[in-house]
Enzyme design. Structure first.
Site, PDB file in Angstrom:
ATOM      1  CE1 TYR A 107       0.224  -2.630   7.398  1.00 14.81           C
ATOM      2  CE2 TYR A 107       2.611  -2.602   7.656  1.00 14.81           C
ATOM      3  CZ  TYR A 107       1.359  -2.152   8.039  1.00 14.81           C
ATOM      4  OH  TYR A 107       1.241  -1.232   9.060  1.00 14.81           O
TER       5      TYR A 107
ATOM      6  CE  LYS B 276       9.580  -3.111   8.588  1.00 17.82           C
ATOM      7  NZ  LYS B 276       8.447  -3.412   7.750  1.00 17.82           N
TER       8      LYS B 276
ATOM      9  CG  ASP C 258       6.423  -1.312   0.516  1.00 20.21           C
ATOM     10  OD1 ASP C 258       7.555  -1.080   1.013  1.00 20.21           O
ATOM     11  OD2 ASP C 258       5.384  -1.404   1.193  1.00 20.21           O
TER      12      ASP C 258
HETATM   13  C1  LIG Z   1       7.114  -2.480   7.701  1.00 22.72           C
HETATM   14  C2  LIG Z   1       6.547  -2.218   6.371  1.00 22.72           C
HETATM   15  C3  LIG Z   1       5.842  -1.043   6.086  1.00 22.72           C
HETATM   16  C4  LIG Z   1       5.471  -0.040   7.144  1.00 22.72           C
HETATM   17  O1  LIG Z   1       6.567   0.547   7.736  1.00 22.72           O
HETATM   18  P1  LIG Z   1       6.397   1.248   9.195  1.00 22.72           P
HETATM   19  O2  LIG Z   1       7.720   1.905   9.410  1.00 22.72           O
HETATM   20  O3  LIG Z   1       6.089   0.137  10.143  1.00 22.72           O
HETATM   21  O4  LIG Z   1       5.289   2.210   9.079  1.00 22.72           O
HETATM   22  C5  LIG Z   1       5.458  -0.808   4.791  1.00 22.72           C
HETATM   23  N1  LIG Z   1       5.724  -1.696   3.822  1.00 22.72           N
HETATM   24  C6  LIG Z   1       6.374  -2.836   4.052  1.00 22.72           C
HETATM   25  C7  LIG Z   1       6.656  -3.774   2.929  1.00 22.72           C
HETATM   26  C8  LIG Z   1       6.786  -3.150   5.339  1.00 22.72           C
HETATM   27  O5  LIG Z   1       7.391  -4.326   5.567  1.00 22.72           O
END
Ligand SMILES: *Cc1c(COP(=O)(O)O)cnc(C)c1O
Length: 428
Positions: free
Chosen positions: A142, A265, A237
């Site tokens: 994701y 995060k 990511d």
């Molecule tokens: C949480 C997450 C996102 C999206 O971040 P948001 O701040 O919720 O938009 C993208 N990539 C990874 C791997 C994530 O865990």
């Protein structure tokens, strides 16, 4: 009817599904979500004043536990100076320098407000830099909810994807190829076929959005080599793994150098900060230096950046990650032992302060393995733990998080609750 039930019913009158992000709704486990009112250290309290040990940590940011006094002080100081200026501030330089110091692949970095924005911008940048259209992502990973990434695999292995959400035109996802995670041979085939139009490969090196599935080193290495060979960019990511699986993120564990890295995060310490950064020649394609447009009213917000900066300072204290990893392993080893004793098919693993729990007899290697999870058993486990005051993510597809405030005593309290839960599961 208890307070959480009635709040949920009321919330659904004015908020779609009663929540502002779907997984909070307990859709896959059933029951009413808990409405939280405060948190401290490893704990959260709901509106009924019931206390929970928190293994979600706001889905990753709360690596120091909730309300660390130095973080709170930094936020208060920043608030007193003004909430937002829409102008450059010195603190933005400090956090950029701090990120560069911790992550050597970053030469320049731009702040945004969410991981979704970081992903959307990184993809646009990769396309703008290479002048190519196609992107490769992996099933189960994701990268936020921007249009070109909301895609599921096409009908054949190497066919382009279909939108996985209503409202996304097929024209937007027709350039997104979705491949199997941990399958380097398939990735190589894709490059052989489409290599001259692939702008980038985007990956979670330790996947955390199909529960937790670590990338195999040969898979991550193949991705780096193929991107270099074909002139595509590698986007790692690290929104979840950054400052989480190790201080230097997943790229430090795999010794891989991405062209672009995304953060989120932990980088905001609980406030809306995310970022994307990497090679200077790539980053200088962004406006105002280059032709790739990207902007944000609240990007680099002074209060949020103060929170992130204080967090980044504290995680660099000596021994922080050894302690975090050993506390996390105490949890996963302990749960494994209890499940074994109860005769429940279960496996668990961790990476730094992140963990995966699986109702499977061995740890999964990709999305199709995770899909085999015993959801009925998971749901009984989840609700029993919740009842006992332990808050795990309400879905088999989510990873879990331990903070530095989860001391051995806190973990042991969780393990005590788990004895009851696995006993119930074993009786199914
Ligand atoms: C949480 C997450 C996102 C999206 O971040 P948001 O701040 O919720 O938009 C993208 N990539 C990874 C791997 C994530 O865990």
């Amino acid at each position: 009817m208890d307070i959480n039930d009635s709040l949920f019913e009321r919330a659904r009158q004015s908020i779609p599904g009663g929540v502002n992000s779907p997984v909070r709704a307990f859709g896959s486990v059933g029951g009413s979500p808990r409405f939280m009112k405060k948190a401290q250290g490893p704990y959260m309290w709901d509106e009924e004043d019931k206390r929970y040990i928190d293994y979600i940590g706001s889905w990753g940011p709360m690596i120091l536990g909730h309300n660390h006094p130095e973080v709170i002080r930094a936020v208060h100081e920043a608030v007193d100076m003004g909430l937002t200026f829409g102008c450059a501030t010195q603190r933005e330089i400090l956090i950029a320098e701090e990120i560069k110091k911790i992550i050597p692949s970053i030469e320049e970095v731009r702040l945004v407000s969410s991981g979704t924005e970081a992903g959307m911008s990184a993809i646009r940048l990769a396309r703008g830099f290479t002048g190519r259209n196609k992107i490769i992502k992996f099933e189960g990973c994701y990268h936020g909810h921007s249009d070109s990434l909301l895609v599921k695999a096409g009908s054949g292995m190497l066919t382009f994807g279909n939108p996985s959400s209503a409202g996304v035109p097929a024209g937007v996802t027709e350039h997104t190829l979705v491949l199997e995670y941990n399958n380097p041979a398939q990735l190589e085939d894709a490059f052989k076929r489409y290599g001259d139009d692939i702008a980038c490969v985007i990956v979670e090196a330790v996947a955390g959005n199909m529960n937790m599935v670590p990338g195999k080193p040969e898979f991550i290495q193949a991705m780096r080599d193929l991107c270099t060979q074909y002139g595509a960019l590698l986007i790692v990511d690290e929104v979840m793994t950054g400052f989480r699986v190790a201080l230097g993120g997943a790229q430090s564990l795999y010794h891989v150098t991405p062209d672009i890295t995304m953060f989120g995060k932990v980088i905001g310490g609980g406030m809306p900060v995310a970022a994307f950064g990497g090679r200077r020649d790539v980053m200088e394609k962004i406006a105002p230096c280059g032709p790739v447009y990207q902007a944000g009213t609240l990007s680099g917000n002074p209060v949020a950046v103060a929170c992130g900066l204080a967090t980044l300072k504290l995680i660099q204290e000596p021994g922080f990650y050894d302690r975090l990893a050993s506390q996390t392993k105490r949890l996963t080893d302990g749960l494994q032992q209890i499940a074994n004793d109860a005769g429940v098919a279960f496996s668990a693993q961790s990476a730094g302060g992140m963990f995966g729990l699986y109702f499977l007899d061995k740890c999964p290697e990709g999305f199709s393995d995770v899909m085999k999870s015993d959801t009925k058993r998971f749901n009984v486990f989840f609700h029993s733990m919740l009842e006992e005051g332990t808050y795990f993510a309400p879905s088999v597809f989510e990873a879990g998080f331990v903070s530095i405030a989860h001391t051995d005593e806190v973990i042991d309290e969780t393990l005590k609750a788990a004895k009851v839960a696995f006993e119930k599961v074993s009786q199914l």
